[in-house]
Motif scaffolding. Sequence first.
Motif, short mmCIF file in Angstrom:
data_model
loop_
_atom_site.label_atom_id
_atom_site.label_comp_id
_atom_site.label_asym_id
_atom_site.label_seq_id
_atom_site.Cartn_x
_atom_site.Cartn_y
_atom_site.Cartn_z
N THR A 14 16.42 20.17 39.90
CA THR A 14 15.00 20.26 39.56
C THR A 14 14.42 21.60 40.00
O THR A 14 13.63 22.21 39.29
CB THR A 14 14.22 19.11 40.23
N GLY A 15 14.83 22.05 41.18
CA GLY A 15 14.35 23.32 41.68
C GLY A 15 14.87 24.50 40.89
O GLY A 15 14.14 25.46 40.63
N THR A 18 13.10 26.02 37.91
CA THR A 18 12.04 26.99 38.12
C THR A 18 12.43 28.36 37.57
O THR A 18 11.58 29.12 37.09
CB THR A 18 11.72 27.13 39.63
N ASN A 156 5.88 24.07 46.91
CA ASN A 156 6.98 23.28 46.36
C ASN A 156 7.47 22.15 47.26
O ASN A 156 8.08 21.20 46.76
CB ASN A 156 8.16 24.19 46.03
N GLU A 159 6.65 18.48 46.36
CA GLU A 159 7.36 17.94 45.21
C GLU A 159 8.73 17.41 45.62
O GLU A 159 9.14 16.32 45.20
CB GLU A 159 7.50 19.04 44.16
N GLY A 160 9.44 18.17 46.44
CA GLY A 160 10.73 17.69 46.93
C GLY A 160 10.56 16.46 47.80
O GLY A 160 11.37 15.51 47.73
N ASN A 186 7.99 22.78 36.92
CA ASN A 186 8.54 23.96 37.59
C ASN A 186 8.69 25.16 36.65
O ASN A 186 8.73 26.30 37.10
CB ASN A 186 9.90 23.63 38.21
N GLY A 215 12.09 27.65 43.95
CA GLY A 215 11.91 26.23 43.70
C GLY A 215 12.99 25.39 44.35
O GLY A 215 12.73 24.27 44.81
N THR A 216 14.20 25.93 44.42
CA THR A 216 15.34 25.14 44.88
C THR A 216 15.32 24.88 46.38
O THR A 216 15.44 23.73 46.83
CB THR A 216 16.65 25.84 44.50
N GLN A 219 12.41 22.55 47.78
CA GLN A 219 12.48 21.19 47.26
C GLN A 219 13.68 20.44 47.81
O GLN A 219 13.60 19.25 48.10
CB GLN A 219 12.49 21.22 45.73
#
Length: 289
Positions: A14-15, A18, A156, A159-160, A186, A215-216, A219
């Motif tokens: 998911t990250g 981004t 971020n 969200e994680g 993202n 993002g990774t 999260q």
Amino acid sequence: MTTLPTVIGIAGATGLVTGLGALPVFVRGRVSHRTYDAALGLAAGLMVAASVFGLILPGTEEGSLEAVLFGLLVGGTGLLAGNRLIPHLHARYRGWRAEGGATRADAAGMVGKGTATGADGSDGSDDSDGDDGRAAILDAALRRALLVGGAITLHNAPEGLAIGVAFASGLEEVALVLAVVIGLQNVPDGFAFAIPMADTGMGNLRVLAYTALSGTIPQVLAATVGFSLVSLSTGLFPVAAGFAAGAMLAVVFREMIPSSHGHGHSDAATAAFLVGFVLLVVVDAVVVV
């Protein structure tokens, strides 16, 4: 029961999405301010809907409304407190905004090729200083990297946390909805980060890599914390869900909506917000069914 490695893998994927938001930097000469504002509006709509349908409502179903609202207030005020206490830089379309103890010089230093510049356009170093001058430039670059990283983490991490909390509570369908929606969100979020980063003169590939990592890393870390905490006590889900929702809503109203307005494209940003909200409802219905 979903395992922690699975949660880390889903949060990581998911990250990484981004990074897709950084692809327009390769043609950034054709990226308009309207597009930027609309992207922020779309992301805001997705986050608001995810907070309501993916966290607040499931939280009330698993526990009391009071617990969810308590967590929401704590999460929202915690995010606002972090904005004031943690020095960081917020990305804007054509610049950066210093907050939480960061200075105007920090924001100004993001102009050019990522080095702090003086009024005369110099980098603020003296060639006669040799190693001392180069060390000063590296220290300034490291400080700016930390300041940007602080903003990314504030943005971020909730969200994680939401993904980890949902999986730990055994709500796999809710967690998958959140993962899909956060992944969708993202993309415009990464776009909003990448455009001002590219304006510093940084190479496109580096912008792409840093955007994906932005993002990774937060999260994955937050998902791990959320999963681990709620696994210890499933009764924490209502409070934890409210906390994540409150932090996400605070990000939307504190950062994303203001940044998408005031440039003459408020209608586009608002329309995109509505599209994002509706998109989440559709995704939620499809995944749950």
